[in-house]
Design a protein around this motif. Structure first.
Motif, mmCIF file in Angstrom:
data_model
loop_
_atom_site.group_PDB
_atom_site.id
_atom_site.type_symbol
_atom_site.label_atom_id
_atom_site.label_comp_id
_atom_site.label_asym_id
_atom_site.label_seq_id
_atom_site.Cartn_x
_atom_site.Cartn_y
_atom_site.Cartn_z
ATOM 1 N N LYS A 20 0.727 -1.223 -0.229
ATOM 2 C CA LYS A 20 0.027 -0.053 -0.005
ATOM 3 C C LYS A 20 0.978 1.369 0.040
ATOM 4 C CE LYS A 20 -3.747 -2.321 2.614
ATOM 5 N NZ LYS A 20 -4.538 -2.374 3.709
ATOM 6 N N ALA A 21 1.927 1.176 0.110
ATOM 7 C CA ALA A 21 3.062 2.474 -0.086
ATOM 8 C C ALA A 21 2.870 3.094 -1.275
ATOM 9 C CB ALA A 21 4.419 1.750 0.475
ATOM 10 N N LYS A 22 3.572 4.047 -1.250
ATOM 11 C CA LYS A 22 3.747 5.059 -2.491
ATOM 12 C C LYS A 22 4.853 4.395 -3.028
ATOM 13 C CE LYS A 22 4.346 9.718 -3.872
ATOM 14 N NZ LYS A 22 4.515 11.337 -3.401
ATOM 15 N N PRO A 23 4.520 4.313 -4.511
ATOM 16 C CA PRO A 23 5.680 3.704 -5.404
ATOM 17 C C PRO A 23 6.599 4.632 -5.670
ATOM 18 C CG PRO A 23 3.746 4.175 -6.779
ATOM 19 C CD PRO A 23 3.480 4.381 -5.260
ATOM 20 N N ASP A 24 7.580 5.114 -4.803
ATOM 21 C CA ASP A 24 8.684 6.209 -5.137
ATOM 22 C C ASP A 24 10.202 5.572 -4.700
ATOM 23 O OD1 ASP A 24 8.446 6.058 -2.155
ATOM 24 O OD2 ASP A 24 7.721 8.134 -2.226
ATOM 25 N N GLY A 25 10.125 4.188 -4.372
ATOM 26 C CA GLY A 25 11.326 3.790 -3.915
ATOM 27 C C GLY A 25 11.850 3.957 -2.550
ATOM 28 N N TYR A 26 11.043 4.706 -1.741
ATOM 29 C CA TYR A 26 11.541 4.959 -0.500
ATOM 30 C C TYR A 26 10.740 4.029 0.771
ATOM 31 C CZ TYR A 26 13.602 9.145 -2.338
ATOM 32 O OH TYR A 26 14.271 10.053 -2.902
ATOM 33 N N THR A 27 10.299 3.027 -0.022
ATOM 34 C CA THR A 27 9.570 1.976 1.170
ATOM 35 C C THR A 27 9.827 0.654 0.167
ATOM 36 O OG1 THR A 27 8.058 3.496 1.984
ATOM 37 C CG2 THR A 27 7.797 1.188 2.485
ATOM 38 N N ILE A 28 10.687 -0.256 0.674
ATOM 39 C CA ILE A 28 10.955 -1.588 0.049
ATOM 40 C C ILE A 28 10.645 -2.730 1.133
ATOM 41 C CG2 ILE A 28 12.339 -0.597 -1.643
ATOM 42 C CD1 ILE A 28 14.698 -1.293 0.049
ATOM 43 N N LEU A 29 10.518 -4.031 0.641
ATOM 44 C CA LEU A 29 10.261 -5.222 1.438
ATOM 45 C C LEU A 29 11.193 -6.058 1.404
ATOM 46 C CD1 LEU A 29 8.124 -6.569 3.235
ATOM 47 C CD2 LEU A 29 7.259 -7.457 0.928
ATOM 48 N N LEU A 30 11.837 -6.614 2.593
ATOM 49 C CA LEU A 30 12.522 -7.904 2.446
ATOM 50 C C LEU A 30 11.705 -9.224 2.612
ATOM 51 C CD1 LEU A 30 15.592 -8.778 2.759
ATOM 52 C CD2 LEU A 30 15.052 -9.517 5.191
ATOM 53 N N ALA A 31 11.478 -9.581 1.287
ATOM 54 C CA ALA A 31 10.231 -10.779 1.259
ATOM 55 C C ALA A 31 10.960 -12.135 1.131
ATOM 56 C CB ALA A 31 9.498 -10.444 -0.019
ATOM 57 N N ILE A 32 10.434 -13.052 1.667
ATOM 58 C CA ILE A 32 10.838 -14.650 1.670
ATOM 59 C C ILE A 32 9.870 -15.175 0.509
ATOM 60 C CG2 ILE A 32 11.666 -14.547 3.854
ATOM 61 C CD1 ILE A 32 9.249 -16.410 4.674
ATOM 62 N N ASP A 33 10.376 -16.330 0.416
ATOM 63 C CA ASP A 33 9.681 -17.099 -0.778
ATOM 64 C C ASP A 33 8.016 -17.276 -0.464
ATOM 65 O OD1 ASP A 33 10.724 -18.608 1.529
ATOM 66 O OD2 ASP A 33 10.102 -20.623 0.323
#
Length: 321
Positions: A81-94
Motif C-alpha cells: 500500500k506504500a507510495k511507489p517512489d522507492g522509499y519503502t521496500i520489502l525484504l520478502a521471503i519465498d
C-alpha cells in the motif's frame, strides 16, 4: 506565433538538459526497508547487514522497520500500500511471494500485482535432521526406514515453508512422515534432542552448530545445491531427483515503482552482495548470498516457483486460515 513556438521548444530543451533524470536524483532522503520478522532472526541479520552497505552506496540511510506477524502478511501489506517512489521496500521471503496466495483464501495483498521485483539476494538453506538414536545416515536410509515403518516416523515442522517441504518430501519420496507442528525452530530442536520426534525440517543456521557438536544428524539439505559452509552434506535432491525447496530472501518494491529506481536499487544490491566482507558475515550465520542476474530474471523465478508450490499446497490441501 512562430517565434513563440520556437521559444517554447527552446525552453523545453533547456529544461531537459538542466533537470537531472529521476534515476540521478534518487534517493534524496532515507529509505525504509520493511522486514516482516522480529529482530534477531536470519532475515533481520541479512536486512541490517545489507541495509548498512546500501546506505553507504546510495548516500542515504536505510532504516530497518521490523513488522513481524501473520506469516509475513503484516509487513507485506504495508509495502503493497506504500507510495511507489522507492522509499519503502520489502525484504520478502519465498513464502511472502509464492506461498501465501495459496495458503490463504483471502490475502490482504496480491504478490503478483502489488510488488515490483528487484532481486533475489540470498538463500537460507534448510536441512532434514534426525535424532542421533534414529538408525539413519543419509536420505536413502530415511526413505527405507519410513517405508519399513509407514506412519510411524514423526517429522517436526515449525513454519509453513517447512510444512510444504515435508509434504513435498512425502510426495516425491513416496513415504508417509507424520508432521508434528512446533511454534518455532528452538522448540523443534528441543524435541529432536529429547527424542520426542525422530526427524525435523529446520533452517541450517539453527541446525549446523548442533550437528558440528554431534548432537544431531543432518542427512540432507532441502535446496538445490550444497552449502559453502558444509559442502560434505548432500542435498535431498541427490537422492530424490528434482527435489529443491529452500527459503530464499529477496527485495521488492510497491508496484508502479519507476524502472529507473528499480534499476538503481538493483545496482546497489548487486554491489553489496558482491562485497567480500558481507558475504563472509552472511555465510558465518548460515545464509548463502547470491543475487539474481536482473529484476526480470527474479520475476521469472517468482512465476516458476509459484507454480511449483501451488501444486504441492493444493495436493496436500494445506490452508492457514
Amino acid at each position: 506565433m512562430k517565434f513563440l513556438a520556437r521559444l517554447t521548444v527552446a525552453a523545453g530543451t533547456l529544461l531537459a538538459f538542466a533537470s537531472p533524470s529521476l534515476g540521478q536524483t534518487y534517493p534524496n532522503r532515507p529509505i525504509t526497508m520493511i522486514v516482516p520478522f522480529a529482530p534477531g532472526g536470519p532475515a533481520d541479520v541479512l536486512a541490517r547487514l545489507v541495509g548498512q552497505k546500501m546506505a553507504d552506496d546510495l548516500g542515504q540511510q536505510v532504516i530497518i522497520d521490523n513488522r513481524p506477524g501473520a506469516n509475513t502478511i503484516i509487513g507485506a501489506q504495508v509495502v503493497a500500500k506504500a507510495k511507489p517512489d522507492g522509499y519503502t521496500i520489502l525484504l520478502a521471503i519465498d513464502g511472502t511471494l509464492v506461498m501465501n496466495p495459496f495458503l490463504y483464501s483471502k490475502l490482504s495483498y496480491d504478490p503478483f500485482k502489488d510488488f515490483e521485483p528487484i532481486a533475489k539476494i540470498a538463500d537460507i538453506p534448510s536441512v532434514l535432521e534426525a535424532n542421533n538414536n534414529v538408525p539413519v545416515k543419509n536420505v536413502q536410509d530415511v526413505i527405507n526406514l519410513a517405508k519399513a515403518k509407514p506412519g510411524e516416523l514423526n517429522i517436526g515442522v515449525s513454519t509453513p515453508t517447512s510444512q510444504v517441504t515435508a509434504s513435498l518430501f512425502n510426495m516425491m519420496a513416496g513415504v508417509n512422515l507424520v508432521q508434528v507442528p512446533y511454534k518455532g525452530g528452538t522448540t523443534q530442536i528441543t524435541g529432536i534432542l529429547a527424542g520426542d520426534i525422530q526427524l525435523g525440517m529446520e533452517s541450517a543456521n539453527i541446525a549446523l552448530p548442533l550437528w558440528r557438536e554431534s548432537k544431531i544428524k543432518i542427512v540432507g539439505l532441502t535446496g538445490g545445491k550444497r552449502m559453502s559452509l558444509a559442502p560434505e552434506i548432500p542435498t535431498v535432491g541427490e537422492t530424490v531427483p528434482g527435489f529443491d525447496l529452500d527459503i530464499w530472501q529477496s527485495v521488492v518494491a510497491p508496484a508502479g515503482t519507476p524502472k529507473e529506481i528499480v534499476a538503481r536499487l538493483y545496482a546497489s544490491l548487486a554491489k553489496v552482495m558482491a562485497n567480500a566482507e558481507i558475504r563472509q558475515k552472511l555465510l558465518a550465520v548460515g545464509i548463502e548470498p547470491g543475487i539474481s542476474k536482473s529484476p526480470e530474471e527474479f520475476a521469472t523465478l517468482i512465476k516458476s516457483q509459484a507454480e511449483t508450490r501451488e501444486k504441492v499446497i493444493k495436493a496436500v490441501g494445506m490452508k492457514l486460515d
